[in-house]
Design a protein around this motif. Sequence first.
Motif, PDB file in Angstrom:
ATOM      1  N   PHE A 178       0.968  -1.060  -0.013  1.00 46.61           N
ATOM      2  CA  PHE A 178       0.039  -0.037  -0.146  1.00 46.61           C
ATOM      3  C   PHE A 178       0.886   1.306  -0.015  1.00 46.61           C
ATOM      4  O   PHE A 178       2.087   1.072   0.607  1.00 46.61           O
ATOM      5  CB  PHE A 178      -1.020   0.128   1.081  1.00 46.61           C
TER       6      PHE A 178
ATOM      7  N   GLU B 244      -2.214  11.626   7.925  1.00 48.43           N
ATOM      8  CA  GLU B 244      -2.646  11.946   6.752  1.00 48.43           C
ATOM      9  C   GLU B 244      -4.120  12.553   7.214  1.00 48.43           C
ATOM     10  O   GLU B 244      -4.899  13.109   6.357  1.00 48.43           O
ATOM     11  CB  GLU B 244      -2.989  10.780   5.831  1.00 48.43           C
TER      12      GLU B 244
ATOM     13  N   HIS C 229      -7.068  11.348  -1.449  1.00 50.47           N
ATOM     14  CA  HIS C 229      -7.155  10.776  -0.023  1.00 50.47           C
ATOM     15  C   HIS C 229      -8.329  11.736   0.387  1.00 50.47           C
ATOM     16  O   HIS C 229      -8.882  12.488  -0.313  1.00 50.47           O
ATOM     17  CB  HIS C 229      -6.046  10.865   1.033  1.00 50.47           C
TER      18      HIS C 229
ATOM     19  N   TRP D 290     -18.145   5.894   5.542  1.00 50.16           N
ATOM     20  CA  TRP D 290     -18.736   5.284   6.646  1.00 50.16           C
ATOM     21  C   TRP D 290     -19.981   6.630   7.232  1.00 50.16           C
ATOM     22  O   TRP D 290     -20.668   6.240   7.729  1.00 50.16           O
ATOM     23  CB  TRP D 290     -17.903   5.368   7.974  1.00 50.16           C
TER      24      TRP D 290
ATOM     25  N   ARG E 158     -15.882  -2.252   1.070  1.00 51.21           N
ATOM     26  CA  ARG E 158     -16.028  -0.816   1.591  1.00 51.21           C
ATOM     27  C   ARG E 158     -16.787   0.143   0.624  1.00 51.21           C
ATOM     28  O   ARG E 158     -16.948   1.381   1.008  1.00 51.21           O
ATOM     29  CB  ARG E 158     -14.619  -0.243   2.058  1.00 51.21           C
TER      30      ARG E 158
ATOM     31  N   GLU F  90      -8.214  -3.775   8.734  1.00 48.83           N
ATOM     32  CA  GLU F  90      -7.257  -2.585   8.729  1.00 48.83           C
ATOM     33  C   GLU F  90      -6.671  -2.660  10.104  1.00 48.83           C
ATOM     34  O   GLU F  90      -7.103  -2.285  10.856  1.00 48.83           O
ATOM     35  CB  GLU F  90      -8.100  -1.452   8.441  1.00 48.83           C
TER      36      GLU F  90
HETATM   37  C1  LIG Z   1     -10.876   5.363  12.333  1.00 46.72           C
HETATM   38  O1  LIG Z   1     -11.168   5.783  11.256  1.00 46.72           O
HETATM   39  C2  LIG Z   1     -10.455   5.782  10.062  1.00 46.72           C
HETATM   40  C3  LIG Z   1     -10.830   6.095   8.889  1.00 46.72           C
HETATM   41  C4  LIG Z   1     -10.119   6.336   7.596  1.00 46.72           C
HETATM   42  C5  LIG Z   1      -8.818   5.596   7.692  1.00 46.72           C
HETATM   43  C6  LIG Z   1      -8.163   5.614   6.706  1.00 46.72           C
HETATM   44  N1  LIG Z   1      -7.960   4.298   6.009  1.00 46.72           N
HETATM   45  C7  LIG Z   1      -6.510   3.774   5.695  1.00 46.72           C
HETATM   46  C8  LIG Z   1      -6.539   2.962   4.600  1.00 46.72           C
HETATM   47  C9  LIG Z   1      -5.979   5.171   5.773  1.00 46.72           C
HETATM   48  O2  LIG Z   1      -6.009   5.816   4.359  1.00 46.72           O
HETATM   49  C10 LIG Z   1      -6.594   5.978   6.962  1.00 46.72           C
HETATM   50  O3  LIG Z   1      -6.283   7.425   6.786  1.00 46.72           O
HETATM   51  C11 LIG Z   1      -8.403   5.173   9.007  1.00 46.72           C
HETATM   52  C12 LIG Z   1      -8.989   5.333  10.089  1.00 46.72           C
END
Ligand SMILES: COc1ccc([C@@H]2N[C@@H](C)[C@@H](O)[C@H]2O)cc1
Length: 448
Positions: free
Chosen positions: A30, A53, A101, A198, A228, A254
Motif C-alpha cells: 500500500f 494523513e 485521500h 462510513w 468498503r 485494517e
Molecule cells: C478510524 O477511522 C479511520 C478512517 C479512515 C482511515 C483511513 N483508512 C486507511 C487505509 C488510511 O487511508 C486511513 O487514513 C483510518 C481510520
Amino acid sequence: TIPLLHGAHRIGKRMDVDMNRWRGYGLGQFIHWGLYSILGGDYNGKHYNGAAEWIRSWNQLPNAVYDSLYKQFNPKDFNADKWAAMAKQMGVKYVTITTKHHDGFCLWPSKYTSYNISNTPYKKDIIKQIVDAYTKVGIDVYLYFSVMDWHNPDWRYDLKSASDTIAFNKFKKFTQSQLEEQLRMYPQIKGFWFDGTWDNSWKKSGAFSDSLDQDLKRIHPGLIIGSRLRADDYGKRHFDSNGRLMGDYEQGWERTIPETFADTHGNDWECDMTIPENGWGYAKQWMGHWKTSDELIEMLAKCVSLDGNFVLNFGPKPNGTFRQKEVADAKAIGDWMKINNTAIYNCAHVNWEKQDWGYFTTPTSQDDKVYMIVFNVPVSGALRVLPTKNILLKKAYLLDGDKQLSIEKLDGSAYFVHLPNEGQKQPFVVVLETEKGKNGKQDINKHI
Ligand SMILES: COc1ccc([C@@H]2N[C@@H](C)[C@@H](O)[C@H]2O)cc1
C-alpha cells in the motif's frame, strides 16, 4: 431473507480469472502519498499524534494553510521505477496507491477539479508514472480512492435538507466522473480500493453505490472492488441486511488480522497493515512500536494461512524517497520471500488443527502438498502435525535445500516431524507430501 434491491448480488466467492489471480497474490504493498506527506504530522514545530494523513481534520492548522500546501509539492527525488524495483525485490504481487485521500487532492491531472497535481510545481501525472512503472515489472496496480472529500464544497456528512440532497447529487456525479476518468486514463489497473464511505450521506446512497459498482465493472470487466464501497437499501455496509458480503472481498481488516478461519466467514479478504502502530501517510515521528520484519513475515504467513492477502503500507517522504526502516523491511521481507515464496504465492488455508510452531498453507494447484511455515521451534525439535481424517504423511523435507526430515507416527492420526538440531535463525518452511489413507478405520484410542 429481507428483500433487497441493493444488497449482495452474488453469494460465495468470485471465481473468474481476475479474482483467482487476486486470491493468489499473498503479498501486496500500500502507498499513502499526498500533501499530508509534506507536514509529516508536524505543524509549526508541534507534533500531533493522530494518523498523519488526517492532520487537516484535527484543526492543528487552518484549512486554508493545508489547502495551499499543493503550491509546495515538488518531489524532486521521485522515481517510479525505483519504487517499482523496491516492490519487486520485496516480492509484492500488487500495489494500491492513493489517488485522492480524504483531503481531496488528486495525484492525477483530473479535469473535474483544479485541486490536482498539474497545478503544483511538480506538474506531472504521478499516478500514470506509478501505473506504468509497476505494470512494467509485473506488479498489478489498484487505485485507492476516498469517496469522502473534505475539499469539495458539495461533500456532505449527512443529508438533512433538500439543499444537502442537491449538493450531494452533484457530489455523486463528480465522484463517478473522476472514477470513470481514472479508468480511461489508466486502463491497466485491476481494481479500486475505496475508503471514506462510513458517513450517513453514503449510507443513504446505497442505490448509487450499487449502480456505481456496476457501471465501473461494465466499463472495465473483471475490475476488483472490495466491500468498503457499497451500502445496501438500509445503509448496511460490508455485509448486507441478510449478512451477505457486498464486494469481491472483505475489505475490513485494517491494522488487524482475523484470529481463526471462522472469523473470515469463508470470504476472500485482505489485511492492510502499518509498520508503526498507526498512521499511513509519512510521519516524522512514528507512533508506538515499529514492527520488526520478523513480525511482518509472521503476519504475512498468518494471513495466507487463513485465505487472505497481507498488504503492507509505505508512506513516502514529500521528496519521493522512503524512510530507512521501510527500505530495510522491504529488503528483509524480499530476502525471505526469495527463499520461501512457494508457501505464499497461490496458497490457501489448510483445515488441519492449528499448531503452536506456526502456520499451514497449501498450494491451490496441488492438494497432496502442505507447507509448514515455522516460527516457533519447540525445545524438543518435534513439530506436531494433526492432519484431517484419512490423510497420511508420506515425506517431509525443508523447502530450502530439500533436507529430508524424519516423520514419527503418533497415536490417532497425529505425527511428529523431527527437525535437525541446527538452530534456524529465520522462519523456515517444511514441505509435507501427503496421501489419502485407505478408508480403513482410524486407530482406536488406546487409552481407554
Ligand atoms: C478510524 O477511522 C479511520 C478512517 C479512515 C482511515 C483511513 N483508512 C486507511 C487505509 C488510511 O487511508 C486511513 O487514513 C483510518 C481510520
